[in-house]
Write a protein that holds these residues in place. Structure first.
Motif, PDB file in Angstrom:
ATOM      1  N   ILE A 735       0.821  -1.216   0.000  1.00 20.96           N
ATOM      2  CA  ILE A 735       0.000   0.000   0.000  1.00 20.96           C
ATOM      3  C   ILE A 735       0.857   1.269   0.000  1.00 20.96           C
ATOM      4  O   ILE A 735       0.484   2.284  -0.589  1.00 20.96           O
ATOM      5  CB  ILE A 735      -1.002  -0.008   1.180  1.00 20.96           C
ATOM      6  N   ASP A 736       2.045   1.180   0.616  1.00 23.71           N
ATOM      7  CA  ASP A 736       2.901   2.368   0.683  1.00 23.71           C
ATOM      8  C   ASP A 736       3.482   2.740  -0.677  1.00 23.71           C
ATOM      9  O   ASP A 736       4.005   3.834  -0.845  1.00 23.71           O
ATOM     10  CB  ASP A 736       4.031   2.135   1.691  1.00 23.71           C
ATOM     11  N   LYS A 737       3.401   1.817  -1.644  1.00 19.36           N
ATOM     12  CA  LYS A 737       3.968   2.119  -2.960  1.00 19.36           C
ATOM     13  C   LYS A 737       2.930   2.743  -3.897  1.00 19.36           C
ATOM     14  O   LYS A 737       3.231   3.026  -5.058  1.00 19.36           O
ATOM     15  CB  LYS A 737       4.500   0.834  -3.608  1.00 19.36           C
ATOM     16  N   TRP A 758      -7.497   8.958   8.515  1.00 20.01           N
ATOM     17  CA  TRP A 758      -6.705   9.104   9.734  1.00 20.01           C
ATOM     18  C   TRP A 758      -5.491  10.001   9.544  1.00 20.01           C
ATOM     19  O   TRP A 758      -4.898  10.471  10.499  1.00 20.01           O
ATOM     20  CB  TRP A 758      -6.278   7.719  10.233  1.00 20.01           C
ATOM     21  N   GLN A 759      -5.113  10.201   8.274  1.00 17.35           N
ATOM     22  CA  GLN A 759      -3.926  11.019   8.032  1.00 17.35           C
ATOM     23  C   GLN A 759      -4.253  12.496   8.000  1.00 17.35           C
ATOM     24  O   GLN A 759      -3.375  13.326   7.815  1.00 17.35           O
ATOM     25  CB  GLN A 759      -3.298  10.630   6.691  1.00 17.35           C
ATOM     26  N   GLY A 760      -5.530  12.836   8.119  1.00 16.30           N
ATOM     27  CA  GLY A 760      -5.913  14.242   8.082  1.00 16.30           C
ATOM     28  C   GLY A 760      -6.393  14.682   6.716  1.00 16.30           C
ATOM     29  O   GLY A 760      -6.741  15.845   6.522  1.00 16.30           O
ATOM     30  N   SER A 785      -1.528  14.413   3.276  1.00 20.40           N
ATOM     31  CA  SER A 785      -0.632  13.425   3.887  1.00 20.40           C
ATOM     32  C   SER A 785      -0.623  12.163   3.054  1.00 20.40           C
ATOM     33  O   SER A 785      -1.600  11.835   2.387  1.00 20.40           O
ATOM     34  CB  SER A 785      -1.112  13.043   5.287  1.00 20.40           C
ATOM     35  N   GLY A 786       0.469  11.433   3.150  1.00 23.68           N
ATOM     36  CA  GLY A 786       0.615  10.220   2.351  1.00 23.68           C
ATOM     37  C   GLY A 786       1.407  10.553   1.109  1.00 23.68           C
ATOM     38  O   GLY A 786       1.818  11.692   0.887  1.00 23.68           O
ATOM     39  N   ASN A 787       1.632   9.545   0.275  1.00 24.28           N
ATOM     40  CA  ASN A 787       2.473   9.729  -0.909  1.00 24.28           C
ATOM     41  C   ASN A 787       1.624   9.794  -2.171  1.00 24.28           C
ATOM     42  O   ASN A 787       1.965   9.215  -3.181  1.00 24.28           O
ATOM     43  CB  ASN A 787       3.466   8.569  -1.017  1.00 24.28           C
ATOM     44  N   TYR A 788       0.502  10.453  -2.101  1.00 20.60           N
ATOM     45  CA  TYR A 788      -0.434  10.419  -3.223  1.00 20.60           C
ATOM     46  C   TYR A 788      -0.196  11.577  -4.181  1.00 20.60           C
ATOM     47  O   TYR A 788       0.011  12.707  -3.771  1.00 20.60           O
ATOM     48  CB  TYR A 788      -1.871  10.461  -2.703  1.00 20.60           C
TER      49      TYR A 788
HETATM   50  C1  NAG Z   1       5.862   7.264   1.520  1.00 24.23           C
HETATM   51  O1  NAG Z   1       6.981   6.712   0.849  1.00 24.23           O
HETATM   52  C2  NAG Z   1       8.110   6.532   1.673  1.00 24.23           C
HETATM   53  C3  NAG Z   1       9.266   6.110   0.769  1.00 24.23           C
HETATM   54  O2  NAG Z   1       8.880   5.030  -0.041  1.00 24.23           O
HETATM   55  C4  NAG Z   1       7.776   5.489   2.733  1.00 24.23           C
HETATM   56  O3  NAG Z   1       8.871   5.310   3.595  1.00 24.23           O
HETATM   57  C5  NAG Z   1       6.586   5.979   3.541  1.00 24.23           C
HETATM   58  O4  NAG Z   1       6.186   4.972   4.445  1.00 24.23           O
HETATM   59  C6  NAG Z   1       5.433   6.309   2.630  1.00 24.23           C
HETATM   60  N1  NAG Z   1       4.387   6.923   3.406  1.00 24.23           N
HETATM   61  C7  NAG Z   1       3.153   6.428   3.469  1.00 24.23           C
HETATM   62  C8  NAG Z   1       2.206   7.187   4.310  1.00 24.23           C
HETATM   63  O5  NAG Z   1       2.805   5.409   2.889  1.00 24.23           O
END
Ligand code: NAG
Ligand code: NAG
Ligand code: NAG
Ligand code: NAG
Ligand code: NAG
Ligand code: NAG
Ligand code: NAG
Ligand code: NAG
Ligand code: NAG
Ligand code: NAG
Ligand code: NAG
Length: 857
Positions: A735-737, A758-760, A785-788
């Protein structure tokens, strides 16, 4: 740290006005206030009433001369040690005496103590102490003085309403409302199979037995009550009609009354007293599979790779159950376990082991050492207490005594081995067996310590696993330990519960429907994260494997605290899995996909569970002031927005679902489209239905009826997500990717909608600011927030709206594409498509704070 504004409001509402006790002693009445709660005691003859001092409504009343009155007594009889840990007995009350009048009153700044005379010829008194703990929260205790040989204190009250219900009592399989039942609170194991006492009940102790009793309830009249005790207790609204009779099996009785203005307020007061769970690791909310029993000992990594790479079945936890305790089953397997766990972790799939609090006598050195050091619960003559329990084999064991800190330290050292082997947690089984005649290191007998044992056992693991955590971190560490036993307050030292060993069938006593009720009961009692073994576990009835049962249970699991598949049908030679069927596999994938896509919503609810105590599976009493809704115990709110009515009977194609009043609802499931190719769900607009009625919903085998509250915006992850814990493997999408975020939105009839995570991040829909006289909706997205990098929205458009022009607040137009497929594959933002058939507006927009105006043509 990640925590947000949106929940801030909730937090601040937890504070209470401090309050003072005020006693007015007029001629014959003692009056005590706990803020807005007024207690009145008639001195002669003794009688107790509790009122809401605002509304003057009677909350509780003793009624003179009836069995609910304050009293004490002595029980005499024999215990029958049929199974260790149970409390079968035969006996009678030798004497019973009742309160007659108040002799004296003593007031301190914090409490009021009354000496109450009784009709006991030996002139024993009852010392009654009342403490105003908080506004509208009153603690009281009754103690027999001197106790002599008394071993029961009873109290009770008249039930005020014909249809008053009592909800809670911990995990209960027989129902959520226990009006008309007689319930004992004594933690028990349900695994002994059928037919010992009642041919339809899994627990030898009967249909109301449970692994997790809690001596508390919330009344449909909004107040709550709990006994503050570990002794066995009983709540009986069966023997005498319209009376709730409560007994503690010792010479004192400690209790708290909570009188919130709403059920929610009462629930909060109880949570504040009893504790709350940490937020579990996110990956724990993905699907769990027991791949080892499915493939019968073959290579589990290979099976995991097959699921992820060939079948595109998302999963997040491998349930392994190698027994570190009681018998050291892990020995000789360490190298293979480490290798396997590392391989699984690379795929983003943690695995869990198994511990219980017992040590087999054949676990030679380990047993011998603990025995020598006195780490076990003992017999009255000081030897390690040994008993049998039947699991896969018959084990002869002693149990670790967690009241002995040295024993706790010794036991918990054994966790490091599993952690070193890269296990990310374990099933934390049993805890219900403390024999009534055993003695712990504090000198307490089992009668006193039996119910406390699971708490101490759980706290030992909790303290070990949280040792590296900072105090104010709301998150549980990156481990999953899931418990079966428990008692009042277990949620404070655990973050996962499962309902033990269900039978693989449809019975109300022990099958699928019973597990749903158990999770709802334990939820309203304060444990927020509960689920059941999908497909069941025991198989005593000899029923043949039933695909329909497995599929329906999968659907329940999808909307449970945990989606937990562990191989059912023990005793049938080989365990049965949903994957034993071709359609079963297809449908498991569908619901594993749905569960995984709903994770942002689910994980948000997990944060609410931490802050407010609210369970993931919420009985209707927690949400609706609607008596009719309470009559439908097999449907519930899954978090704040989704109403689920899982099918709990065979042969069902459609289901009558009650939609609670005071809200508008949208039937999501009958028009939800599942794309088998990529596992994507597409929503459709459906009519907004005003609540307060029964509706018939489609429920073919591949569908679980779900509705949302009108105005809901669900936060959703991408269909590509395969697992919820970071995978180093480049070809696994953890999911983080994922950089794409989704929302599914159903604005209400005023065209308003709201969603958050939850991330706001939050989302808002409202009527368009129509300065140009145009009508439509405005969609506000704030993904910070997050990597979106991109948000894909599916927005249900209420009739008669038809989007004609879609633009940003600055007037730039979004590009209209020809299909939703183009929208999701476009690879960049600023595009939309409107489907006339589903009435869904598809949008792809960049993240960040922005407005999109949709003008209707
Ligand atoms: C965003 O990406 C970074 C690097 O891949 C990772 O360490 C982090 O957990 C990610 N953040 C979320 C909220 O998924
Ligand atoms: C209880 O109610 C009475 C009547 O409304 C009011 O006069 C009194 O101040 C209240 N007492 C407390 C402690 O709130
Ligand atoms: C009630 O509280 C007192 C004082 O803490 C304790 O001694 C007693 O055992 C308690 N009674 C029960 C039934 O737990
Ligand atoms: C819950 O557990 C925490 C941490 O162990 C402890 O500080 C707190 O007092 C407990 N709360 C209750 C209500 O037991
Ligand atoms: C499982 O089998 C694969 C080959 O199919 C092998 O690479 C892997 O090491 C095996 N895993 C374990 C734990 O034996
Ligand atoms: C314990 O000792 C017995 C008898 O020597 C032996 O049969 C058994 O395998 C041993 N068990 C373990 C777990 O070492
Ligand atoms: C625990 O161990 C310490 C040191 O070995 C000893 O002094 C103490 O008595 C032990 N406590 C118990 C309850 O056995
Ligand atoms: C706590 O941290 C230490 C040092 O990093 C580590 O060895 C240990 O495994 C951690 N324990 C837990 C339960 O996370
Ligand atoms: C499997 O699903 C297909 C398509 O929905 C259906 O035609 C078939 O009857 C199902 N088989 C079983 C055994 O349920
Ligand atoms: C990932 O997939 C690609 C394309 O199928 C393949 O060439 C590559 O070997 C895979 N990587 C790993 C580490 O398996
Ligand atoms: C946006 O689209 C509308 C309708 O197609 C058009 O009238 C308008 O000129 C466009 N605005 C811009 C800035 O291109």
């Amino acid at each position: 740290m990640k925590y947000l504004l949106v929940f801030g409001i909730i937090l601040s509402s937890c504070g209470y006005i401090s309050t003072n006790i005020l006693t007015i002693d007029d001629d014959n009445t003692v009056i005590i206030y706990a803020g807005e709660l007024r207690l009145e005691i008639n001195k002669k003859p003794w009688q107790l009433n509790i009122y809401d001092n605002n509304t003057q409504q009677l909350i509780i009343t003793e009624e003179d001369g009836r069995s609910q009155k304050l009293g004490f007594g002595k029980w005499v009889g024999d215990y029958i040690d049929l199974y260790m840990g149970y409390l079968f007995r035969i006996g009678v009350m030798e004497y019973e005496y009742y309160a007659t009048d108040v002799l004296s009153i003593n007031q301190t700044p914090t409490d009021v103590t009354l000496v109450v005379d009784t009709d006991d010829p030996k002139h024993r008194h009852i010392i009654a102490t009342f403490t105003a703990a908080k506004d509208r929260q009153l603690s009281f205790s009754f103690t027999v003085d001197p106790p002599l040989d008394s071993n029961r204190v009873n109290w009770g009250f008249k039930i005020q309403e014909e249809d008053e219900g009592f909800y809670g009592f911990g995990e209960r399989f027989n129902g959520v409302n226990q009006r008309g039942e007689k319930l004992g609170c004594w933690t028990e194991d349900g695994s002994f199979g059928w037919g010992k006492f009642d041919p339809h009940i899994r627990f030898p102790g009967g249909k109301t037995s449970t692994y997790v009793p809690m001596p508390l309830f919330i009344s449909s009249r909004k107040y709550g009550f709990q006994l503050d005790t570990f002794y066995r207790s009983e709540f009986d609204s069966k023997t005498v009609r319209d009376v709730m009779h409560i007994v503690t099996e010792t010479s004192s009785f400690n209790a708290t009354l909570f009188a919130g203005n709403t059920v929610r307020e009462t629930f909060q007061m109880m949570i504040n007293k009893n504790g709350r769970s940490l937020v579990p690791p996110q990956w724990a909310f993905g699907p769990w599979n027991q791949v080892s029993s499915e493939i019968a000992g073959e290579n589990e990594t290979a099976r995991a790779r097959q699921m992820l790479f060939d079948q595109d079945i998302p999963f997040s936890v491998v349930v392994d159950t190698v027994h570190f305790f009681p018998d050291g089953e892990d020995k000789q397997k360490h190298e293979a376990e480490l290798l396997r766990n590392q391989q699984l972790l690379e795929l983003g799939v943690p695995s869990t082991a198994y511990y219980n609090p017992m040590v087999t006598t054949t676990f030679n050195e380990t047993y011998g050492y603990a025995d020598k050091m006195g780490y076990f619960t003992k017999t009255t003559d000081g030897k390690s207490y040994q008993y049998d329990y039947l699991a896969a084999h018959l084990f002869h064991v002693s149990q670790v005594d967690f009241t002995n800190p040295n024993a706790t330290a010794w036991y918990t050292q054994h966790f490091q081995l599993a952690l070193d082997l890269q296990y990310k947690g374990w099933m934390y089984d049993y805890g219900e067996y403390t024999p009534h005649n055993s003695i712990n290191s504090l000198g307490q007998t089992g009668l006193e310590s039996h119910n406390q044992y699971p708490l101490l056992y759980q706290k030992a693991c909790f303290d070990y696993l949280t040792q590296n955590k900072t105090q104010d971190d709301i998150y549980a560490p990156d481990y999953l330990f899931y418990v079966r036993s428990g008692y009042l307050g277990s949620q404070n030292h655990t973050w996962a519960h499962w309902t033990g060993d269900p039978s693989s069938d449809w019975t109300d006593s022990s099958g699928l429907p019973a597990q749903l009720l158990a999770s709802l009961s334990i939820g309203i009692s304060g444990m927020p994260f509960s689920g059941s073994d999908i497909g069941g576990f025991e198989w005593y009835t000899g029923a043949s494997a039933d695909e329909e049962l497995w599929v329906r249970w999968t659907q329940l699991g999808c909307f449970s605290g945990y989606m937990h598949e562990q191989g059912g049908g023990k005793g049938a030679g080989r365990k049965t899995h949903i994957f034993d069927w071709k359609n079963g596999t297809i449908l498991w994938r569908k619901f594993a996909k749905l569960r995984t896509q709903l994770i942002p919503y689910i994980y948000t609810q997990a944060h609410i569970a931490h802050y407010e105590g609210l369970p993931l599976m919420q009985h209707h009493l927690l949400n609706f002031d609607d008596k009719t809704a309470l009559k439908y115990p097999h449907q519930y709110m899954f978090g704040e927005s989704i109403l689920v009515a899982p099918v709990t009977k065979p042969g069902v194609n459609q289901l009558d679902v009650y939609i609670p009043s005071g809200e508008d609802w949208i039937d999501v499931s009958s028009k939800l489209i599942y794309d088998e190719v990529d596992g994507r769900f597409r929503i459709s607009q459906n009519n907004i239905i005003p609540g307060g009625k029964l509706i018939t919903m489609a429920a073919p085998l591949d569908t679980v009826p779900i509705l949302v509250r009108a105005g809901t915006i669900l936060t959703v992850s991408d269909p590509k997500v395969q697992t919820l814990r970071h995978a180093n493997h480049p070809n696994i999408t953890s999911i983080d990717k994922c950089s794409v975020y989704h929302i599914w939105a159903w604005p209400d009839s005023n065209n308003n909608g709201f969603g958050r995570d939850w991330q706001g991040n939050f989302f808002n829909i409202s009527n368009t600011r129509s300065s140009q006289g145009k009508i439509g909706i405005t969609i506000e997205s704030a993904v910070t927030s997050g990597n979106y990098t991109q948000v894909v929205g599916q927005i249900a458009i209420n009739p008669p709206g038809v989007p004609g022009m879609v633009q940003y607040a600055d007037g730039t137009n979004l590009t209209l594409l020809n299909s939703w497929q183009e929208v999701v594959t476009w690879g960049s933002s600023n595009v939309y498509f409107y489907s006339v058939t589903t009435r869904i507006l598809w949008l792809s927009i960049p993240n960040g704070h922005l407005f999109v105006d949709v003008f209707y043509s």
